[in-house]
Scaffold this active site. Structure first.
Site, PDB file in Angstrom:
ATOM      1  N   HIS A  85      -4.469  12.430  -5.593  1.00  0.00           N
ATOM      2  CA  HIS A  85      -5.328  12.318  -4.412  1.00  0.00           C
ATOM      3  C   HIS A  85      -5.939  13.645  -4.043  1.00  0.00           C
ATOM      4  O   HIS A  85      -7.076  13.719  -3.636  1.00  0.00           O
ATOM      5  CB  HIS A  85      -4.497  11.782  -3.255  1.00  0.00           C
ATOM      6  N   HIS A  88      -5.889  13.426  15.552  1.00  0.00           N
ATOM      7  CA  HIS A  88      -4.914  12.796  14.654  1.00  0.00           C
ATOM      8  C   HIS A  88      -4.661  13.679  13.451  1.00  0.00           C
ATOM      9  O   HIS A  88      -5.507  14.410  13.003  1.00  0.00           O
ATOM     10  CB  HIS A  88      -5.450  11.456  14.139  1.00  0.00           C
ATOM     11  N   GLU A 105      -2.971   1.334  -0.563  1.00  0.00           N
ATOM     12  CA  GLU A 105      -4.099   1.613   0.317  1.00  0.00           C
ATOM     13  C   GLU A 105      -5.296   0.777  -0.117  1.00  0.00           C
ATOM     14  O   GLU A 105      -5.385   0.339  -1.271  1.00  0.00           O
ATOM     15  CB  GLU A 105      -4.456   3.097   0.282  1.00  0.00           C
TER      16      GLU A 105
END
Length: 580
Positions: free
Chosen positions: A168, A81, A223
Protein backbone atom coordinates in the site's frame (compact mmCIF):
# COMPACT_ATOMS: atom_id res chain seq x y z
CA UNK A 1 -18.65 -22.66 15.63
CA UNK A 2 -18.70 -19.19 14.06
CA UNK A 3 -16.78 -15.94 13.57
CA UNK A 4 -18.63 -12.82 14.61
CA UNK A 5 -17.53 -9.50 13.12
CA UNK A 6 -18.73 -6.26 14.68
CA UNK A 7 -18.20 -2.81 13.16
CA UNK A 8 -17.99 -0.08 15.80
CA UNK A 9 -18.10 3.71 15.60
CA UNK A 10 -17.65 5.12 12.08
CA UNK A 11 -15.66 4.10 9.11
CA UNK A 12 -14.46 0.69 8.19
CA UNK A 13 -18.02 -0.30 7.45
CA UNK A 14 -19.79 1.65 4.72
CA UNK A 15 -17.75 4.84 4.89
CA UNK A 16 -14.26 5.71 3.76
CA UNK A 17 -11.82 7.80 5.72
CA UNK A 18 -13.55 7.78 9.07
CA UNK A 19 -12.57 5.97 12.21
CA UNK A 20 -13.13 2.29 12.63
CA UNK A 21 -12.90 -0.57 15.09
CA UNK A 22 -13.10 -4.12 13.80
CA UNK A 23 -13.75 -6.78 16.35
CA UNK A 24 -13.67 -10.35 15.01
CA UNK A 25 -14.75 -12.87 17.62
CA UNK A 26 -14.19 -16.59 17.26
CA UNK A 27 -16.33 -18.82 19.43
CA UNK A 28 -15.90 -16.35 22.31
CA UNK A 29 -12.30 -17.52 22.60
CA UNK A 30 -10.34 -14.53 21.35
CA UNK A 31 -11.03 -10.94 20.38
CA UNK A 32 -8.80 -9.26 17.82
CA UNK A 33 -9.16 -5.53 17.15
CA UNK A 34 -7.56 -4.95 13.74
CA UNK A 35 -7.99 -1.20 13.47
CA UNK A 36 -7.88 1.50 16.10
CA UNK A 37 -9.07 4.63 14.40
CA UNK A 38 -10.78 7.82 15.25
CA UNK A 39 -14.22 9.38 15.25
CA UNK A 40 -14.70 13.14 15.07
CA UNK A 41 -15.30 13.27 18.79
CA UNK A 42 -15.61 10.57 21.44
CA UNK A 43 -18.35 11.50 23.85
CA UNK A 44 -19.22 9.82 27.13
CA UNK A 45 -22.14 8.10 25.38
CA UNK A 46 -19.90 6.83 22.57
CA UNK A 47 -17.32 5.65 25.08
CA UNK A 48 -19.97 3.71 27.02
CA UNK A 49 -21.19 2.14 23.77
CA UNK A 50 -17.65 1.12 22.86
CA UNK A 51 -17.03 -0.45 26.24
CA UNK A 52 -20.31 -2.35 26.10
CA UNK A 53 -19.68 -3.59 22.54
CA UNK A 54 -16.04 -4.54 22.99
CA UNK A 55 -16.04 -5.83 26.53
CA UNK A 56 -18.62 -8.62 26.04
CA UNK A 57 -19.36 -8.56 29.76
CA UNK A 58 -15.74 -8.14 30.88
CA UNK A 59 -14.77 -5.45 33.37
CA UNK A 60 -12.31 -3.68 31.04
CA UNK A 61 -10.84 -3.65 27.52
CA UNK A 62 -7.68 -5.55 28.49
CA UNK A 63 -9.72 -8.52 29.70
CA UNK A 64 -12.02 -8.42 26.68
CA UNK A 65 -9.48 -7.98 23.87
CA UNK A 66 -6.69 -10.46 23.11
CA UNK A 67 -4.65 -7.94 21.11
CA UNK A 68 -4.70 -4.90 18.80
CA UNK A 69 -3.10 -5.07 15.36
CA UNK A 70 -2.41 -1.87 13.41
CA UNK A 71 -2.29 -2.63 9.67
CA UNK A 72 -0.69 0.64 8.54
CA UNK A 73 -0.57 4.41 8.79
CA UNK A 74 -2.67 6.63 6.58
CA UNK A 75 -2.86 10.32 7.23
CA UNK A 76 -6.25 11.92 6.73
CA UNK A 77 -6.77 15.49 7.93
CA UNK A 78 -10.53 15.76 7.67
CA UNK A 79 -12.42 16.73 10.77
CA UNK A 80 -9.13 15.81 12.41
CA UNK A 81 -9.05 12.10 11.64
CA UNK A 82 -6.06 9.82 11.47
CA UNK A 83 -7.20 6.79 9.51
CA UNK A 84 -6.36 3.36 11.01
CA UNK A 85 -4.34 4.46 14.08
CA UNK A 86 -5.56 7.84 15.38
CA UNK A 87 -7.36 6.50 18.45
CA UNK A 88 -4.57 4.22 19.67
CA UNK A 89 -3.04 6.56 22.33
CA UNK A 90 -6.52 7.42 23.57
CA UNK A 91 -7.42 3.74 23.79
CA UNK A 92 -4.30 2.80 25.77
CA UNK A 93 -3.72 5.87 27.95
CA UNK A 94 -7.28 7.13 28.52
CA UNK A 95 -9.48 4.04 28.13
CA UNK A 96 -6.92 1.88 29.95
CA UNK A 97 -6.15 -0.92 27.48
CA UNK A 98 -2.88 -2.63 28.53
CA UNK A 99 -2.82 -5.71 26.29
CA UNK A 100 -0.45 -6.45 23.40
CA UNK A 101 -0.31 -4.09 20.40
CA UNK A 102 1.27 -5.22 17.13
CA UNK A 103 2.41 -3.27 14.08
CA UNK A 104 5.21 -3.58 11.51
CA UNK A 105 8.62 -1.97 12.08
CA UNK A 106 8.04 0.89 9.57
CA UNK A 107 4.63 1.65 11.09
CA UNK A 108 6.12 1.78 14.57
CA UNK A 109 8.90 4.10 13.37
CA UNK A 110 6.53 6.54 11.66
CA UNK A 111 3.59 6.41 14.07
CA UNK A 112 4.89 8.90 16.70
CA UNK A 113 5.40 11.62 14.07
CA UNK A 114 2.01 11.00 12.48
CA UNK A 115 0.20 10.98 15.81
CA UNK A 116 1.91 14.15 17.06
CA UNK A 117 1.14 15.93 13.79
CA UNK A 118 -2.49 14.87 14.14
CA UNK A 119 -2.60 16.06 17.76
CA UNK A 120 -1.29 19.50 16.78
CA UNK A 121 -3.82 19.81 13.96
CA UNK A 122 -6.60 18.92 16.38
CA UNK A 123 -5.47 21.54 18.86
CA UNK A 124 -5.28 24.20 16.13
CA UNK A 125 -8.86 23.62 15.04
CA UNK A 126 -11.32 25.74 16.92
CA UNK A 127 -13.75 23.86 19.16
CA UNK A 128 -11.77 20.62 19.49
CA UNK A 129 -10.18 19.72 22.80
CA UNK A 130 -7.04 17.67 23.27
CA UNK A 131 -7.87 13.96 23.36
CA UNK A 132 -4.39 12.90 24.42
CA UNK A 133 -0.98 14.49 25.00
CA UNK A 134 2.45 14.03 23.44
CA UNK A 135 3.48 12.13 26.58
CA UNK A 136 0.52 9.80 26.02
CA UNK A 137 1.84 9.07 22.52
CA UNK A 138 5.30 8.20 23.84
CA UNK A 139 3.90 5.95 26.58
CA UNK A 140 1.62 4.25 24.06
CA UNK A 141 4.44 3.54 21.58
CA UNK A 142 6.53 1.90 24.30
CA UNK A 143 3.84 -0.78 24.55
CA UNK A 144 3.96 -1.64 20.83
CA UNK A 145 5.45 -4.99 19.75
CA UNK A 146 7.03 -4.79 16.25
CA UNK A 147 5.92 -7.42 13.77
CA UNK A 148 7.88 -8.66 10.77
CA UNK A 149 6.38 -9.98 7.55
CA UNK A 150 5.36 -13.65 7.65
CA UNK A 151 6.31 -13.81 11.32
CA UNK A 152 3.91 -16.08 13.21
CA UNK A 153 2.88 -14.71 16.61
CA UNK A 154 1.12 -16.87 19.20
CA UNK A 155 -0.83 -14.19 21.06
CA UNK A 156 -2.28 -16.71 23.49
CA UNK A 157 -3.11 -20.43 23.54
CA UNK A 158 -5.92 -19.90 21.02
CA UNK A 159 -4.99 -16.97 18.80
CA UNK A 160 -2.27 -16.94 16.11
CA UNK A 161 -1.57 -13.94 13.85
CA UNK A 162 0.72 -13.37 10.86
CA UNK A 163 1.44 -10.32 8.69
CA UNK A 164 1.69 -10.31 4.89
CA UNK A 165 2.95 -7.58 2.56
CA UNK A 166 0.13 -5.30 1.43
CA UNK A 167 1.92 -3.07 -1.13
CA UNK A 168 0.00 0.00 0.00
CA UNK A 169 2.80 2.43 0.70
CA UNK A 170 6.00 1.03 2.10
CA UNK A 171 6.72 -2.42 1.07
CA UNK A 172 7.32 -5.36 2.75
CA UNK A 173 3.77 -6.18 1.98
CA UNK A 174 2.72 -5.91 -1.63
CA UNK A 175 -0.66 -4.84 -0.53
CA UNK A 176 0.39 -1.78 1.26
CA UNK A 177 -0.65 1.81 0.81
CA UNK A 178 1.94 3.25 3.18
CA UNK A 179 5.40 2.18 4.17
CA UNK A 180 4.97 -0.92 6.33
CA UNK A 181 1.37 -1.70 5.42
CA UNK A 182 0.33 -5.29 6.06
CA UNK A 183 -2.49 -7.77 5.68
CA UNK A 184 -3.26 -9.66 8.86
CA UNK A 185 -3.97 -13.39 9.02
CA UNK A 186 -5.61 -14.58 12.24
CA UNK A 187 -6.52 -18.10 13.32
CA UNK A 188 -8.31 -19.40 16.38
CA UNK A 189 -8.59 -23.17 16.44
CA UNK A 190 -9.80 -24.17 12.97
CA UNK A 191 -11.39 -20.79 12.19
CA UNK A 192 -9.17 -18.58 10.01
CA UNK A 193 -9.58 -15.11 8.51
CA UNK A 194 -7.60 -12.38 6.73
CA UNK A 195 -8.10 -8.65 7.23
CA UNK A 196 -6.55 -6.84 4.26
CA UNK A 197 -6.38 -3.27 5.54
CA UNK A 198 -5.54 -1.04 2.55
CA UNK A 199 -3.69 -2.84 -0.23
CA UNK A 200 -2.61 -2.64 -3.86
CA UNK A 201 -2.37 -5.55 -6.29
CA UNK A 202 -0.31 -3.54 -8.82
CA UNK A 203 3.38 -2.70 -8.19
CA UNK A 204 4.51 0.90 -8.53
CA UNK A 205 7.88 2.66 -8.52
CA UNK A 206 8.65 2.29 -4.83
CA UNK A 207 6.42 -0.57 -3.64
CA UNK A 208 5.70 -4.07 -4.86
CA UNK A 209 2.30 -5.65 -5.30
CA UNK A 210 0.56 -7.31 -2.36
CA UNK A 211 1.81 -10.79 -1.57
CA UNK A 212 0.08 -13.44 0.48
CA UNK A 213 0.16 -17.22 0.74
CA UNK A 214 -2.66 -19.38 -0.55
CA UNK A 215 -4.50 -19.83 2.75
CA UNK A 216 -7.54 -21.84 3.73
CA UNK A 217 -9.94 -19.16 5.02
CA UNK A 218 -13.38 -19.05 6.52
CA UNK A 219 -13.52 -15.28 6.06
CA UNK A 220 -11.81 -12.50 4.08
CA UNK A 221 -12.40 -8.90 5.18
CA UNK A 222 -11.31 -6.65 2.32
CA UNK A 223 -11.28 -2.93 1.63
CA UNK A 224 -13.49 -1.77 -1.26
CA UNK A 225 -12.51 1.87 -1.84
CA UNK A 226 -12.60 1.44 -5.63
CA UNK A 227 -15.26 -1.25 -5.82
CA UNK A 228 -16.45 -0.16 -9.32
CA UNK A 229 -13.25 1.34 -10.75
CA UNK A 230 -10.82 -0.32 -13.15
CA UNK A 231 -7.76 1.87 -13.70
CA UNK A 232 -5.57 2.28 -16.77
CA UNK A 233 -2.03 0.95 -16.74
CA UNK A 234 0.46 2.69 -14.46
CA UNK A 235 2.62 3.77 -17.40
CA UNK A 236 -0.32 5.43 -19.16
CA UNK A 237 -1.25 7.32 -15.99
CA UNK A 238 2.34 8.44 -15.48
CA UNK A 239 2.63 9.75 -19.06
CA UNK A 240 -0.61 11.69 -18.69
CA UNK A 241 0.54 13.21 -15.38
CA UNK A 242 3.97 14.25 -16.70
CA UNK A 243 2.46 15.74 -19.85
CA UNK A 244 0.05 17.92 -17.85
CA UNK A 245 2.75 19.12 -15.42
CA UNK A 246 5.28 19.87 -18.19
CA UNK A 247 2.71 21.83 -20.22
CA UNK A 248 1.82 23.97 -17.20
CA UNK A 249 5.37 24.87 -16.12
CA UNK A 250 6.38 25.49 -19.77
CA UNK A 251 3.69 28.16 -19.89
CA UNK A 252 4.97 29.78 -16.70
CA UNK A 253 2.32 28.31 -14.42
CA UNK A 254 2.50 26.83 -10.93
CA UNK A 255 1.48 23.22 -10.22
CA UNK A 256 -0.08 22.33 -6.86
CA UNK A 257 -0.10 18.61 -6.05
CA UNK A 258 -2.09 18.04 -2.84
CA UNK A 259 -0.90 14.77 -1.33
CA UNK A 260 -0.49 12.95 1.95
CA UNK A 261 2.96 12.83 3.50
CA UNK A 262 3.45 9.09 3.09
CA UNK A 263 3.44 6.89 0.03
CA UNK A 264 1.91 8.87 -2.80
CA UNK A 265 4.23 11.85 -2.23
CA UNK A 266 7.32 9.65 -2.49
CA UNK A 267 5.94 7.88 -5.58
CA UNK A 268 5.28 11.13 -7.47
CA UNK A 269 8.55 12.73 -6.34
CA UNK A 270 10.47 9.77 -7.78
CA UNK A 271 8.54 10.12 -11.03
CA UNK A 272 9.12 13.88 -11.38
CA UNK A 273 12.74 13.76 -10.21
CA UNK A 274 13.55 11.17 -12.87
CA UNK A 275 11.65 13.14 -15.56
CA UNK A 276 13.35 16.43 -14.63
CA UNK A 277 16.74 14.72 -14.96
CA UNK A 278 15.96 13.25 -18.37
CA UNK A 279 14.46 16.49 -19.72
CA UNK A 280 17.08 18.73 -18.05
CA UNK A 281 14.35 20.99 -16.58
CA UNK A 282 15.35 23.82 -14.24
CA UNK A 283 11.91 24.53 -12.74
CA UNK A 284 12.02 24.02 -8.94
CA UNK A 285 10.07 21.17 -7.30
CA UNK A 286 9.15 21.84 -3.68
CA UNK A 287 8.00 19.82 -0.67
CA UNK A 288 5.99 21.73 1.89
CA UNK A 289 7.63 21.66 5.32
CA UNK A 290 7.31 19.16 8.10
CA UNK A 291 6.12 15.63 8.03
CA UNK A 292 7.21 14.64 4.52
CA UNK A 293 10.85 15.51 5.25
CA UNK A 294 10.79 13.17 8.25
CA UNK A 295 8.98 10.54 6.18
CA UNK A 296 11.68 10.64 3.48
CA UNK A 297 14.32 10.03 6.14
CA UNK A 298 12.59 6.82 7.19
CA UNK A 299 12.09 5.74 3.59
CA UNK A 300 15.86 5.98 3.15
CA UNK A 301 16.42 3.91 6.31
CA UNK A 302 13.80 1.27 5.53
CA UNK A 303 14.88 0.35 2.00
CA UNK A 304 14.22 -3.31 2.81
CA UNK A 305 10.49 -2.62 2.82
CA UNK A 306 10.42 -1.15 -0.69
CA UNK A 307 10.24 -2.78 -4.12
CA UNK A 308 12.88 -5.18 -5.37
CA UNK A 309 14.01 -2.68 -8.04
CA UNK A 310 14.81 -0.06 -5.39
CA UNK A 311 16.53 -2.59 -3.15
CA UNK A 312 18.74 -3.68 -6.06
CA UNK A 313 19.75 -0.14 -7.03
CA UNK A 314 20.02 1.71 -3.69
CA UNK A 315 23.68 0.74 -3.19
CA UNK A 316 24.55 2.91 -6.22
CA UNK A 317 21.93 5.60 -5.64
CA UNK A 318 19.21 5.95 -3.01
CA UNK A 319 16.10 6.90 -5.03
CA UNK A 320 14.76 8.89 -2.06
CA UNK A 321 17.70 11.31 -2.34
CA UNK A 322 15.80 13.60 -4.71
CA UNK A 323 18.14 15.74 -6.81
CA UNK A 324 15.52 18.22 -8.03
CA UNK A 325 13.21 18.36 -4.99
CA UNK A 326 13.87 20.88 -2.23
CA UNK A 327 12.26 22.36 0.88
CA UNK A 328 9.55 25.01 0.46
CA UNK A 329 9.43 28.15 2.59
CA UNK A 330 6.11 29.89 3.12
CA UNK A 331 7.59 33.09 1.73
CA UNK A 332 8.00 31.34 -1.65
CA UNK A 333 4.25 31.19 -2.19
CA UNK A 334 4.16 34.63 -3.85
CA UNK A 335 7.37 34.16 -5.88
CA UNK A 336 7.01 34.77 -9.62
CA UNK A 337 7.71 32.08 -12.16
CA UNK A 338 6.79 28.41 -12.53
CA UNK A 339 7.21 25.72 -9.85
CA UNK A 340 5.79 22.43 -8.65
CA UNK A 341 4.64 22.13 -5.03
CA UNK A 342 3.71 19.02 -3.04
CA UNK A 343 1.57 20.12 -0.09
CA UNK A 344 -0.43 18.30 2.56
CA UNK A 345 -3.18 17.31 3.13
CA UNK A 346 -4.20 15.48 -0.02
CA UNK A 347 -7.86 16.45 -0.03
CA UNK A 348 -7.23 20.21 0.39
CA UNK A 349 -9.24 20.07 3.61
CA UNK A 350 -6.91 22.43 5.48
CA UNK A 351 -3.20 22.97 6.10
CA UNK A 352 -0.74 24.31 3.57
CA UNK A 353 -2.39 22.71 0.51
CA UNK A 354 -5.48 24.86 1.19
CA UNK A 355 -3.34 27.96 1.73
CA UNK A 356 -1.56 27.45 -1.62
CA UNK A 357 -4.87 26.70 -3.34
CA UNK A 358 -6.31 30.04 -2.17
CA UNK A 359 -3.32 31.86 -3.70
CA UNK A 360 -2.99 29.97 -6.98
CA UNK A 361 -6.56 28.94 -7.92
CA UNK A 362 -7.55 32.35 -9.40
CA UNK A 363 -4.85 32.18 -12.14
CA UNK A 364 -5.62 30.43 -15.43
CA UNK A 365 -1.95 29.54 -15.91
CA UNK A 366 -1.83 27.35 -12.79
CA UNK A 367 -2.71 23.67 -12.42
CA UNK A 368 -4.19 21.68 -9.53
CA UNK A 369 -3.47 17.97 -9.92
CA UNK A 370 -5.55 15.68 -7.71
CA UNK A 371 -3.83 12.29 -7.64
CA UNK A 372 -6.24 10.30 -5.46
CA UNK A 373 -9.53 9.82 -3.66
CA UNK A 374 -11.21 12.80 -1.98
CA UNK A 375 -13.95 12.50 0.65
CA UNK A 376 -17.24 14.37 0.12
CA UNK A 377 -17.24 17.82 1.70
CA UNK A 378 -13.56 18.57 1.01
CA UNK A 379 -12.31 21.13 -1.51
CA UNK A 380 -10.68 18.28 -3.43
CA UNK A 381 -13.99 16.48 -3.80
CA UNK A 382 -15.69 19.65 -5.07
CA UNK A 383 -12.97 20.08 -7.70
CA UNK A 384 -13.25 16.45 -8.80
CA UNK A 385 -17.05 16.63 -9.07
CA UNK A 386 -16.82 19.25 -11.83
CA UNK A 387 -14.88 22.47 -12.26
CA UNK A 388 -16.66 25.05 -10.08
CA UNK A 389 -16.29 28.76 -10.81
CA UNK A 390 -16.20 29.54 -7.09
CA UNK A 391 -15.74 27.54 -3.89
CA UNK A 392 -17.20 28.77 -0.62
CA UNK A 393 -15.09 27.73 2.34
CA UNK A 394 -17.39 29.48 4.81
CA UNK A 395 -19.78 32.43 4.78
CA UNK A 396 -16.89 34.90 4.70
CA UNK A 397 -14.34 33.09 2.51
CA UNK A 398 -14.82 32.55 -1.23
CA UNK A 399 -12.26 31.35 -3.76
CA UNK A 400 -12.54 32.05 -7.48
CA UNK A 401 -11.41 28.97 -9.42
CA UNK A 402 -9.89 29.80 -12.82
CA UNK A 403 -6.97 27.35 -12.71
CA UNK A 404 -6.78 24.07 -14.61
CA UNK A 405 -8.01 20.96 -12.76
CA UNK A 406 -6.43 17.60 -13.55
CA UNK A 407 -7.54 14.39 -11.88
CA UNK A 408 -5.31 11.31 -11.95
CA UNK A 409 -5.84 7.85 -10.48
CA UNK A 410 -2.60 7.55 -8.48
CA UNK A 411 -4.33 6.12 -5.46
CA UNK A 412 -2.42 3.30 -3.74
CA UNK A 413 -5.71 1.45 -3.15
CA UNK A 414 -6.38 -1.54 -5.36
CA UNK A 415 -9.10 -1.27 -8.01
CA UNK A 416 -12.10 -3.52 -8.66
CA UNK A 417 -10.05 -6.00 -10.68
CA UNK A 418 -7.46 -6.25 -7.89
CA UNK A 419 -10.14 -6.92 -5.29
CA UNK A 420 -11.70 -9.68 -7.40
CA UNK A 421 -8.27 -11.19 -8.14
CA UNK A 422 -7.40 -11.37 -4.44
CA UNK A 423 -10.74 -12.91 -3.51
CA UNK A 424 -10.47 -15.49 -6.28
CA UNK A 425 -6.89 -16.34 -5.28
CA UNK A 426 -7.69 -16.83 -1.58
CA UNK A 427 -11.10 -18.44 -2.24
CA UNK A 428 -12.53 -17.80 1.24
CA UNK A 429 -15.84 -19.30 2.26
CA UNK A 430 -17.21 -15.83 3.09
CA UNK A 431 -16.32 -12.21 2.22
CA UNK A 432 -16.97 -8.97 4.11
CA UNK A 433 -16.49 -5.61 2.35
CA UNK A 434 -15.35 -2.57 4.36
CA UNK A 435 -13.77 0.86 3.72
CA UNK A 436 -16.07 1.84 0.85
CA UNK A 437 -19.25 3.60 -0.17
CA UNK A 438 -22.55 1.76 0.09
CA UNK A 439 -23.67 1.82 -3.61
CA UNK A 440 -20.27 0.62 -4.83
CA UNK A 441 -20.11 -2.06 -2.15
CA UNK A 442 -23.57 -3.33 -3.14
CA UNK A 443 -22.40 -3.58 -6.77
CA UNK A 444 -19.26 -5.48 -5.80
CA UNK A 445 -21.20 -7.81 -3.49
CA UNK A 446 -23.39 -8.88 -6.44
CA UNK A 447 -20.31 -9.54 -8.58
CA UNK A 448 -18.65 -11.65 -5.88
CA UNK A 449 -21.76 -13.74 -5.29
CA UNK A 450 -22.64 -14.21 -8.98
CA UNK A 451 -19.14 -14.69 -10.44
CA UNK A 452 -17.31 -16.37 -7.56
CA UNK A 453 -20.24 -18.00 -5.74
CA UNK A 454 -19.19 -16.75 -2.29
CA UNK A 455 -21.55 -15.26 0.32
CA UNK A 456 -20.67 -11.57 0.72
CA UNK A 457 -21.66 -8.93 3.29
CA UNK A 458 -21.08 -5.20 3.80
CA UNK A 459 -22.28 -4.39 7.31
CA UNK A 460 -22.86 -0.83 8.44
CA UNK A 461 -21.75 0.76 11.68
CA UNK A 462 -22.74 -1.15 14.83
CA UNK A 463 -23.93 -4.09 12.73
CA UNK A 464 -22.58 -7.57 13.35
CA UNK A 465 -22.23 -10.52 10.98
CA UNK A 466 -21.99 -14.13 12.14
CA UNK A 467 -19.90 -16.34 9.83
CA UNK A 468 -20.34 -20.13 10.24
CA UNK A 469 -17.15 -22.19 10.39
CA UNK A 470 -16.36 -25.89 10.31
CA UNK A 471 -14.72 -27.89 13.09
CA UNK A 472 -11.94 -30.18 11.90
CA UNK A 473 -11.24 -33.24 14.05
CA UNK A 474 -7.77 -34.76 13.92
CA UNK A 475 -7.72 -38.53 14.31
CA UNK A 476 -5.49 -41.52 13.67
CA UNK A 477 -6.26 -44.79 11.90
CA UNK A 478 -5.04 -48.27 12.81
CA UNK A 479 -2.73 -50.16 10.49
CA UNK A 480 -5.33 -52.93 10.08
CA UNK A 481 -7.95 -50.38 8.99
CA UNK A 482 -5.63 -48.80 6.38
CA UNK A 483 -4.57 -52.24 5.10
CA UNK A 484 -8.20 -53.34 4.87
CA UNK A 485 -9.16 -50.20 2.92
CA UNK A 486 -6.23 -50.60 0.53
CA UNK A 487 -7.11 -54.25 -0.10
CA UNK A 488 -10.77 -53.44 -0.81
CA UNK A 489 -9.84 -50.60 -3.17
CA UNK A 490 -7.35 -52.87 -4.96
CA UNK A 491 -10.03 -55.54 -5.56
CA UNK A 492 -12.43 -52.90 -6.82
CA UNK A 493 -9.90 -51.44 -9.25
CA UNK A 494 -9.08 -54.90 -10.62
CA UNK A 495 -12.79 -55.55 -11.08
CA UNK A 496 -13.28 -52.27 -12.91
CA UNK A 497 -10.23 -52.92 -15.03
CA UNK A 498 -11.75 -56.20 -16.27
CA UNK A 499 -14.80 -54.31 -17.52
CA UNK A 500 -12.88 -51.96 -19.84
CA UNK A 501 -9.99 -52.27 -22.23
CA UNK A 502 -7.51 -50.21 -24.22
CA UNK A 503 -6.93 -46.47 -23.77
CA UNK A 504 -10.14 -45.95 -21.83
CA UNK A 505 -9.00 -47.98 -18.83
CA UNK A 506 -6.85 -45.28 -17.10
CA UNK A 507 -9.65 -42.77 -17.50
CA UNK A 508 -12.19 -45.04 -15.87
CA UNK A 509 -9.92 -46.04 -13.03
CA UNK A 510 -8.81 -42.46 -12.32
CA UNK A 511 -12.12 -40.65 -12.73
CA UNK A 512 -13.35 -38.39 -9.92
CA UNK A 513 -16.65 -40.24 -9.78
CA UNK A 514 -14.88 -43.43 -8.68
CA UNK A 515 -13.74 -42.12 -5.29
CA UNK A 516 -14.32 -44.89 -2.75
CA UNK A 517 -15.67 -44.29 0.74
CA UNK A 518 -13.94 -46.21 3.50
CA UNK A 519 -16.11 -47.45 6.34
CA UNK A 520 -14.85 -47.90 9.88
CA UNK A 521 -15.67 -47.27 13.52
CA UNK A 522 -14.65 -43.99 15.24
CA UNK A 523 -13.50 -44.62 18.81
CA UNK A 524 -13.68 -41.56 21.12
CA UNK A 525 -11.87 -41.84 24.44
CA UNK A 526 -11.36 -38.88 26.81
CA UNK A 527 -7.90 -40.14 27.72
CA UNK A 528 -6.71 -40.74 24.13
CA UNK A 529 -6.82 -39.20 20.68
CA UNK A 530 -9.74 -40.27 18.41
CA UNK A 531 -9.03 -43.36 16.34
CA UNK A 532 -10.66 -45.19 13.42
CA UNK A 533 -10.86 -49.00 13.73
CA UNK A 534 -12.06 -51.99 11.79
CA UNK A 535 -15.22 -53.54 13.23
CA UNK A 536 -13.40 -56.66 14.41
CA UNK A 537 -10.79 -54.47 16.19
CA UNK A 538 -13.50 -52.85 18.31
CA UNK A 539 -14.39 -56.23 19.80
CA UNK A 540 -10.79 -56.71 20.87
CA UNK A 541 -10.53 -53.22 22.35
CA UNK A 542 -13.72 -53.71 24.37
CA UNK A 543 -12.64 -57.21 25.48
CA UNK A 544 -15.87 -58.82 24.30
CA UNK A 545 -16.76 -61.91 22.31
CA UNK A 546 -17.92 -61.55 18.76
CA UNK A 547 -21.62 -62.37 18.26
CA UNK A 548 -23.15 -62.95 14.86
CA UNK A 549 -26.83 -62.42 14.21
CA UNK A 550 -28.12 -64.01 11.05
CA UNK A 551 -31.28 -62.80 9.39
CA UNK A 552 -33.23 -64.97 6.93
CA UNK A 553 -35.41 -63.53 4.20
CA UNK A 554 -39.15 -63.62 4.96
CA UNK A 555 -39.89 -65.50 1.71
CA UNK A 556 -37.68 -68.40 2.80
CA UNK A 557 -39.52 -68.67 6.12
CA UNK A 558 -42.90 -68.70 4.36
CA UNK A 559 -41.74 -71.35 1.90
CA UNK A 560 -40.39 -73.49 4.75
CA UNK A 561 -43.70 -73.14 6.61
CA UNK A 562 -45.71 -74.08 3.51
CA UNK A 563 -43.49 -77.10 2.90
CA UNK A 564 -43.92 -78.18 6.51
CA UNK A 565 -47.73 -77.92 6.26
CA UNK A 566 -47.76 -79.86 3.01
CA UNK A 567 -45.67 -82.61 4.52
CA UNK A 568 -47.91 -82.73 7.58
CA UNK A 569 -51.00 -82.96 5.37
CA UNK A 570 -49.44 -85.65 3.24
CA UNK A 571 -48.53 -87.67 6.32
CA UNK A 572 -52.09 -87.37 7.58
CA UNK A 573 -53.47 -88.62 4.25
CA UNK A 574 -51.17 -91.64 4.27
CA UNK A 575 -52.24 -92.50 7.82
CA UNK A 576 -55.91 -92.44 6.93
CA UNK A 577 -55.39 -94.72 3.91
CA UNK A 578 -53.59 -97.28 6.10
CA UNK A 579 -56.49 -97.38 8.57
CA UNK A 580 -58.85 -98.28 5.77
Amino acid sequence: MSIECLVLVQGQGRRWGKAAWWQPLVENASCLTVACTWATTITATTQTSLVRSLSRGASDFTTAISCIVITHLCRLVLCSHLDHIGALPYFTEVCGYHGPIYMTYPTKALAPFMLEDYRKVTMDRRGEEEQYSYEDILRCMKKVIPLDLKQTIHVDKDLVIRAYYAGHVLKPLPNSKVLGAAMIYAKVGDAAMVYTGDYNMTPDRHLGAAQIDHLKLDLLITESTYAKTIRDSRHAREREFLKAVHKCVSGGGKVLIPTFALGRAQELCMLLDDYWERMDLKVPIYFSAGLTIQANMYYKMLIGWTSQKIKDSHAVHNPFDFKHVCHFERSFINNPGPCVLFATPGMISGGFSLEAFKKWAPSEKNLITLPGYCVAGTVGHKLMSGKPARINLDKDTHIDVRCQIHQLAFSPHTDSKGIMDLIEFLSPKHVILVHGEKPQMAFLKERIESELGMPCYYPGNNESVSIPTTKNLKMSATERFITSCAAEQGKLRVHKGNLVCGASMPEVIGSAEDVDVAEGILLMDKRKAPKILCDDELVEVLGMERHLVQFEPMVSRIEASVQSELQRAKAADLGSEGNE
